[in-house]
Enzyme design. Sequence first.
Site, PDB file in Angstrom:
ATOM      1  N   LYS A   1       0.837  -1.208   0.000  1.00 27.19           N
ATOM      2  CA  LYS A   1       0.000   0.000   0.000  1.00 27.19           C
ATOM      3  C   LYS A   1       0.875   1.262   0.000  1.00 27.19           C
ATOM      4  CE  LYS A   1      -3.671   2.562   0.384  1.00 27.19           C
ATOM      5  NZ  LYS A   1      -4.397   2.905  -0.836  1.00 27.19           N
TER       6      LYS A   1
ATOM      7  N   LYS B   1      -1.327  11.792   5.617  1.00 27.30           N
ATOM      8  CA  LYS B   1      -1.006  10.751   6.622  1.00 27.30           C
ATOM      9  C   LYS B   1      -0.187   9.643   5.965  1.00 27.30           C
ATOM     10  CE  LYS B   1      -4.455   7.756   6.741  1.00 27.30           C
ATOM     11  NZ  LYS B   1      -4.364   6.404   6.296  1.00 27.30           N
TER      12      LYS B   1
HETATM   13  P1  NAP Z   1     -13.197   8.598   6.244  1.00 28.87           P
HETATM   14  O1  NAP Z   1     -14.333   8.775   5.317  1.00 28.87           O
HETATM   15  O2  NAP Z   1     -12.551   9.793   6.836  1.00 28.87           O
HETATM   16  O3  NAP Z   1     -13.666   7.612   7.432  1.00 28.87           O
HETATM   17  C1  NAP Z   1     -12.838   7.385   8.521  1.00 28.87           C
HETATM   18  C2  NAP Z   1     -13.496   6.372   9.449  1.00 28.87           C
HETATM   19  O4  NAP Z   1     -12.647   6.184  10.597  1.00 28.87           O
HETATM   20  C3  NAP Z   1     -14.861   6.825   9.998  1.00 28.87           C
HETATM   21  O5  NAP Z   1     -15.701   5.720  10.148  1.00 28.87           O
HETATM   22  C4  NAP Z   1     -14.468   7.403  11.367  1.00 28.87           C
HETATM   23  O6  NAP Z   1     -15.515   7.428  12.296  1.00 28.87           O
HETATM   24  C5  NAP Z   1     -13.419   6.401  11.785  1.00 28.87           C
HETATM   25  N1  NAP Z   1     -12.573   6.914  12.860  1.00 28.87           N
HETATM   26  C6  NAP Z   1     -11.666   7.931  12.789  1.00 28.87           C
HETATM   27  N2  NAP Z   1     -11.088   8.128  13.997  1.00 28.87           N
HETATM   28  C7  NAP Z   1     -11.654   7.220  14.837  1.00 28.87           C
HETATM   29  C8  NAP Z   1     -11.470   6.912  16.214  1.00 28.87           C
HETATM   30  N3  NAP Z   1     -10.566   7.571  16.969  1.00 28.87           N
HETATM   31  N4  NAP Z   1     -12.220   5.922  16.754  1.00 28.87           N
HETATM   32  C9  NAP Z   1     -13.110   5.245  15.998  1.00 28.87           C
HETATM   33  N5  NAP Z   1     -13.338   5.475  14.690  1.00 28.87           N
HETATM   34  C10 NAP Z   1     -12.608   6.458  14.121  1.00 28.87           C
HETATM   35  O7  NAP Z   1     -12.017   7.766   5.570  1.00 28.87           O
HETATM   36  P2  NAP Z   1     -12.023   6.786   4.303  1.00 28.87           P
HETATM   37  O8  NAP Z   1     -11.747   7.581   3.082  1.00 28.87           O
HETATM   38  O9  NAP Z   1     -13.189   5.880   4.365  1.00 28.87           O
HETATM   39  O10 NAP Z   1     -10.664   5.992   4.598  1.00 28.87           O
HETATM   40  C11 NAP Z   1     -10.593   4.926   5.525  1.00 28.87           C
HETATM   41  C12 NAP Z   1      -9.201   4.291   5.390  1.00 28.87           C
HETATM   42  O11 NAP Z   1      -9.037   3.822   4.051  1.00 28.87           O
HETATM   43  C13 NAP Z   1      -8.033   5.250   5.639  1.00 28.87           C
HETATM   44  O12 NAP Z   1      -6.978   4.554   6.234  1.00 28.87           O
HETATM   45  C14 NAP Z   1      -7.655   5.713   4.238  1.00 28.87           C
HETATM   46  O13 NAP Z   1      -6.323   6.155   4.167  1.00 28.87           O
HETATM   47  C15 NAP Z   1      -7.886   4.427   3.470  1.00 28.87           C
HETATM   48  N6  NAP Z   1      -8.163   4.571   2.045  1.00 28.87           N
HETATM   49  C16 NAP Z   1      -8.989   5.555   1.598  1.00 28.87           C
HETATM   50  C17 NAP Z   1      -9.243   5.659   0.236  1.00 28.87           C
HETATM   51  C18 NAP Z   1     -10.129   6.723  -0.327  1.00 28.87           C
HETATM   52  O14 NAP Z   1     -10.056   6.919  -1.531  1.00 28.87           O
HETATM   53  N7  NAP Z   1     -10.957   7.404   0.440  1.00 28.87           N
HETATM   54  C19 NAP Z   1      -8.664   4.750  -0.662  1.00 28.87           C
HETATM   55  C20 NAP Z   1      -7.855   3.723  -0.172  1.00 28.87           C
HETATM   56  C21 NAP Z   1      -7.623   3.649   1.199  1.00 28.87           C
HETATM   57  P3  NAP Z   1     -16.509   8.714  12.377  1.00 28.87           P
HETATM   58  O15 NAP Z   1     -17.502   8.512  11.280  1.00 28.87           O
HETATM   59  O16 NAP Z   1     -17.073   8.659  13.751  1.00 28.87           O
HETATM   60  O17 NAP Z   1     -15.639   9.942  12.160  1.00 28.87           O
END
Ligand code: NAP
Length: 293
Positions: free
Chosen positions: A172, A240
Site C-alpha cells: 500500500k 497521513k
Molecule cells: P473517512 O471517510 O474519513 O472515514 C474514517 C473512518 O474512521 C470513519 O468511520 C471514522 O468514524 C473512523 N474513525 C476515525 N477516527 C476514529 C477513532 N478515533 N475511533 C473510531 N473510529 C474512528 O475515511 P475513508 O476515506 O473511508 O478511509 C478509511 C481508510 O481507508 C483510511 O486509512 C484511508 O487512508 C484508506 N483509504 C482511503 C481511500 C479513499 O479513496 N478514500 C482509498 C484507499 C484507502 P466517524 O464517522 O465517527 O468519524
Amino acid sequence: MKHKIGFMGLGIMGTPMAANLLKAGYPVMVYNRSPEKAAPLVQQGAGLASHPKALARATDVVIAMVTGPEALGDLLWGPDGAGGALSHSKVFINMSSVSPSYTRELARELEPTGVTFIDAPVSGTKKPAEDGSLIILAGGPQDKVAELSPVLLAMGKKVVYCGAAGQGSMMKMCINLLVGLMMEGFAEVLNLAKLGGLSQEAMLDTVFSGPLNCGMFQVKAANLQNNTYPPAFPLKHFTKDAKFIVDTAFELGAPVPVAHTILQLYRTGVAQGWGDEDVSAIAKVLEHLNPKA
Ligand code: NAP
C-alpha cells in the site's frame, strides 16, 4: 456456511464496502463511532452493534476500515474495545492504510488473543469501493488469506497476496507513493501549462491522446477543470500516508527524495484548510504558490 462479518468504520470507503458484503449475501453487523452513519446500512439489512466488543462477540470475521493507528487503537483496546472479544476462532482484517511497522506491532499486540490477523489495505478509491472493484493487498498466513478470499472478493476484483502480515501495508505504501507522485505531477503540469498560456483543453487533449493517458488522470481531470474537489480520497488521508511512506523508507534506507517534497506540499494543503477536500486539491497548493498578480 457464510462467515458472519463485523464491519467497523463507515466512512467514504467502509460504507460501500460493507454494502457490497451485504449484497454478496453475508450477514453483516456494523459499528461506527458516529452512529448516524450506520443508518443506511441498517436499512439495507445490517445489524447494529452498540460498541466494538459487542460486534466482535457476535461475528467471526471482524473488519476495520478506519483512519489509522489512533482509530484502530481506540476500536480494539479502548473501552468496550473489540480486542477483548477476539479469539483463536475469529479473524481480524485491517483494511485501513497504515505503515508496515505499525501493522507488525499490531500483529504482536493481537497475538495473545489467538485471533488470525490479516492486513488487507486496498488500492482504489470511492468509486471502486462502490463498484466492488478494489484491488486488495493482503498480508498474513497465505492459507487463511486464500480461505477468506471470497469475503475479500465481495469488496474487490482481485486479491494480491503480498507476504506476511505487514507486507499488505508495504504494498500500500508503494502504490500510494505512486498515486501521490502522479497526482502532484499532473497538477504541476496543468499549472505550468496555464501560466505558459496553454488552454487546459489542449493540455488535457495532449496527455489523453498518448501513452501518458491513464485512468487516474481521467478520473481527476474534472476536479482540476472545475476547480472543485469533492472528497473521494481526502487530501488529509494522503498526507497521513505520505508520512508513513517517508518513515518506512527511512527505516529501510530507501532514497525517496520526491516523497519528502510531496509530503511538504500535501501538508501545506492541510495547513491551508483543504484536508477534507480530495487529494487532487494539491492543484490548489500549487496555485497558492504561484506568483501573485
Ligand atoms: P473517512 O471517510 O474519513 O472515514 C474514517 C473512518 O474512521 C470513519 O468511520 C471514522 O468514524 C473512523 N474513525 C476515525 N477516527 C476514529 C477513532 N478515533 N475511533 C473510531 N473510529 C474512528 O475515511 P475513508 O476515506 O473511508 O478511509 C478509511 C481508510 O481507508 C483510511 O486509512 C484511508 O487512508 C484508506 N483509504 C482511503 C481511500 C479513499 O479513496 N478514500 C482509498 C484507499 C484507502 P466517524 O464517522 O465517527 O468519524
